[in-house]
Design a protein around this motif. Structure first.
Motif, PDB file in Angstrom:
ATOM      1  N   UNK A   1       0.842  -1.193   0.000  1.00 17.15           N
ATOM      2  CA  UNK A   1       0.000   0.000   0.000  1.00 17.15           C
ATOM      3  C   UNK A   1       0.876   1.242   0.000  1.00 17.15           C
ATOM      4  N   UNK A   2       0.536   2.178  -0.862  1.00 11.79           N
ATOM      5  CA  UNK A   2       1.239   3.464  -0.893  1.00 11.79           C
ATOM      6  C   UNK A   2       0.194   4.581  -0.900  1.00 11.79           C
ATOM      7  N   UNK A   3       0.626   5.777  -0.516  1.00  9.94           N
ATOM      8  CA  UNK A   3      -0.286   6.921  -0.508  1.00  9.94           C
ATOM      9  C   UNK A   3      -0.705   7.254  -1.937  1.00  9.94           C
ATOM     10  N   UNK A   4      -1.994   7.390  -2.147  1.00  8.25           N
ATOM     11  CA  UNK A   4      -2.501   7.742  -3.466  1.00  8.25           C
ATOM     12  C   UNK A   4      -2.487   9.270  -3.570  1.00  8.25           C
ATOM     13  N   UNK A   5      -1.922   9.837  -4.645  1.00  6.34           N
ATOM     14  CA  UNK A   5      -1.763  11.297  -4.718  1.00  6.34           C
ATOM     15  C   UNK A   5      -3.093  12.062  -4.670  1.00  6.34           C
ATOM     16  N   UNK A   6      -4.109  11.529  -5.337  1.00  6.45           N
ATOM     17  CA  UNK A   6      -5.397  12.219  -5.405  1.00  6.45           C
ATOM     18  C   UNK A   6      -6.508  11.178  -5.393  1.00  6.45           C
ATOM     19  N   UNK A   7      -7.578  11.466  -4.672  1.00  2.00           N
ATOM     20  CA  UNK A   7      -8.751  10.589  -4.746  1.00  2.00           C
ATOM     21  C   UNK A   7     -10.009  11.439  -4.647  1.00  2.00           C
ATOM     22  N   UNK A   8     -10.941  11.194  -5.545  1.00  2.00           N
ATOM     23  CA  UNK A   8     -12.182  11.970  -5.566  1.00  2.00           C
ATOM     24  C   UNK A   8     -13.350  11.122  -5.100  1.00  2.00           C
ATOM     25  N   UNK A   9     -14.163  11.721  -4.231  1.00  2.00           N
ATOM     26  CA  UNK A   9     -15.388  11.092  -3.764  1.00  2.00           C
ATOM     27  C   UNK A   9     -16.586  11.793  -4.378  1.00  2.00           C
ATOM     28  N   UNK A  10     -17.554  11.003  -4.817  1.00  2.00           N
ATOM     29  CA  UNK A  10     -18.792  11.529  -5.385  1.00  2.00           C
ATOM     30  C   UNK A  10     -19.837  11.511  -4.277  1.00  2.00           C
ATOM     31  N   UNK A  11     -20.435  12.672  -4.002  1.00  2.97           N
ATOM     32  CA  UNK A  11     -21.403  12.787  -2.927  1.00  2.97           C
ATOM     33  C   UNK A  11     -22.800  12.585  -3.498  1.00  2.97           C
ATOM     34  N   UNK A  12     -23.156  11.332  -3.707  1.00  9.76           N
ATOM     35  CA  UNK A  12     -24.447  11.034  -4.327  1.00  9.76           C
ATOM     36  C   UNK A  12     -24.858   9.618  -3.989  1.00  9.76           C
ATOM     37  N   UNK A  13     -26.128   9.306  -4.264  1.00  8.12           N
ATOM     38  CA  UNK A  13     -26.592   7.935  -4.105  1.00  8.12           C
ATOM     39  C   UNK A  13     -25.905   7.058  -5.144  1.00  8.12           C
ATOM     40  N   UNK A  14     -25.656   5.824  -4.732  1.00 10.58           N
ATOM     41  CA  UNK A  14     -25.075   4.841  -5.641  1.00 10.58           C
ATOM     42  C   UNK A  14     -25.825   4.776  -6.962  1.00 10.58           C
ATOM     43  N   UNK A  15     -27.146   4.766  -6.872  1.00 10.25           N
ATOM     44  CA  UNK A  15     -27.964   4.599  -8.082  1.00 10.25           C
ATOM     45  C   UNK A  15     -27.736   5.742  -9.071  1.00 10.25           C
ATOM     46  N   UNK A  16     -27.508   6.948  -8.548  1.00 12.15           N
ATOM     47  CA  UNK A  16     -27.250   8.093  -9.436  1.00 12.15           C
ATOM     48  C   UNK A  16     -25.918   7.940 -10.142  1.00 12.15           C
ATOM     49  N   UNK A  17     -24.942   7.409  -9.423  1.00 13.43           N
ATOM     50  CA  UNK A  17     -23.617   7.218 -10.016  1.00 13.43           C
ATOM     51  C   UNK A  17     -23.681   6.120 -11.079  1.00 13.43           C
ATOM     52  N   UNK A  18     -24.361   5.025 -10.736  1.00 10.88           N
ATOM     53  CA  UNK A  18     -24.502   3.915 -11.692  1.00 10.88           C
ATOM     54  C   UNK A  18     -25.226   4.382 -12.953  1.00 10.88           C
ATOM     55  N   UNK A  19     -26.197   5.276 -12.778  1.00 10.55           N
ATOM     56  CA  UNK A  19     -26.989   5.714 -13.938  1.00 10.55           C
ATOM     57  C   UNK A  19     -26.156   6.460 -14.975  1.00 10.55           C
ATOM     58  N   UNK A  20     -24.989   6.981 -14.560  1.00  7.39           N
ATOM     59  CA  UNK A  20     -24.093   7.626 -15.533  1.00  7.39           C
ATOM     60  C   UNK A  20     -23.673   6.612 -16.596  1.00  7.39           C
ATOM     61  N   UNK A  21     -23.474   5.363 -16.178  1.00  7.51           N
ATOM     62  CA  UNK A  21     -23.073   4.319 -17.122  1.00  7.51           C
ATOM     63  C   UNK A  21     -24.195   4.022 -18.115  1.00  7.51           C
ATOM     64  N   UNK A  22     -25.428   4.243 -17.689  1.00  8.43           N
ATOM     65  CA  UNK A  22     -26.578   3.947 -18.547  1.00  8.43           C
ATOM     66  C   UNK A  22     -27.010   5.145 -19.383  1.00  8.43           C
ATOM     67  N   UNK A  23     -27.008   6.325 -18.748  1.00  9.34           N
ATOM     68  CA  UNK A  23     -27.604   7.496 -19.403  1.00  9.34           C
ATOM     69  C   UNK A  23     -26.619   8.596 -19.746  1.00  9.34           C
ATOM     70  N   UNK A  24     -25.348   8.377 -19.443  1.00 11.92           N
ATOM     71  CA  UNK A  24     -24.368   9.427 -19.696  1.00 11.92           C
ATOM     72  C   UNK A  24     -24.061   9.563 -21.183  1.00 11.92           C
ATOM     73  N   UNK A  25     -23.155  10.473 -21.486  1.00 14.73           N
ATOM     74  CA  UNK A  25     -22.733  10.703 -22.857  1.00 14.73           C
ATOM     75  C   UNK A  25     -21.388  10.027 -23.068  1.00 14.73           C
ATOM     76  N   UNK A  26     -21.282   9.259 -24.148  1.00  7.51           N
ATOM     77  CA  UNK A  26     -20.023   8.566 -24.401  1.00  7.51           C
ATOM     78  C   UNK A  26     -18.937   9.574 -24.789  1.00  7.51           C
ATOM     79  N   UNK A  27     -17.800   9.478 -24.118  1.00  3.23           N
ATOM     80  CA  UNK A  27     -16.640  10.324 -24.423  1.00  3.23           C
ATOM     81  C   UNK A  27     -15.446   9.394 -24.585  1.00  3.23           C
ATOM     82  N   UNK A  28     -15.184   8.955 -25.794  1.00  2.84           N
ATOM     83  CA  UNK A  28     -14.127   7.963 -25.970  1.00  2.84           C
ATOM     84  C   UNK A  28     -14.487   6.709 -25.196  1.00  2.84           C
ATOM     85  N   UNK A  29     -13.545   6.266 -24.342  1.00  2.00           N
ATOM     86  CA  UNK A  29     -13.792   5.062 -23.543  1.00  2.00           C
ATOM     87  C   UNK A  29     -14.686   5.341 -22.337  1.00  2.00           C
ATOM     88  N   UNK A  30     -14.844   6.608 -21.983  1.00  2.00           N
ATOM     89  CA  UNK A  30     -15.538   6.966 -20.746  1.00  2.00           C
ATOM     90  C   UNK A  30     -17.008   7.314 -20.987  1.00  2.00           C
TER      91      UNK A  30
END
Length: 126
Positions: free
Chosen positions: A41-70
């Motif tokens: 284990x090493x210190x990770x330089x940056x980590x981002x947390x999303x302050x939202x319900x799981x379902x809202x985050x998952x819905x990005x995979x379903x309803x988001x806009x494709x940007x290359x691989x993301x």
């Protein structure tokens, strides 16, 4: 079937690392942020947390806009980004400074579940 299991493990890891509705900028040090390099284990330089319900985050995979691989969210999310302040530290001595943002997120998804938070748009196109 086996494929699905490893996928859920990847999603669970993503969820633990990146989804926390109650996250505060002062909570970064309590979150035990790390990454694994050379089996330790090493210190990770940056980590981002999303302050939202799981379902809202998952819905990005379903309803988001494709940007290359993301997949890019159509809406802004409240975020807390933790940045390592003592760069020479060894885990678990990592200390983080938290900052709030309100922006769209880029996620890598597999079987409509997110498994990676992408901070840098360029990586989506690579």
């Amino acid at each position: 079937h086996h494929m699905k299991q490893s996928l859920n493990r990847r999603y669970k890891k993503f969820r633990k690392q990146h989804i926390n509705k109650q996250m505060n900028t002062s909570d970064c040090d309590e979150r035990g942020i790390f990454k694994v390099e050379d089996n330790k284990k090493v210190c990770k330089p940056v980590n981002t947390f999303i302050l939202a319900d799981e379902s809202k985050v998952i819905s990005v995979c379903q309803n988001g806009t494709k940007q290359g691989k993301c997949m890019k969210s159509n809406d802004n999310f409240k975020l807390v980004t933790c940045r390592l302040t003592n760069n020479q530290a060894d885990y678990p001595e990592c200390l983080y400074q938290g900052a709030r943002y309100n922006r769209r997120v880029l996620l890598l998804c597999e079987n409509l579940l997110p498994f990676h938070y992408e901070a840098n748009f360029g990586n989506c196109l690579a």
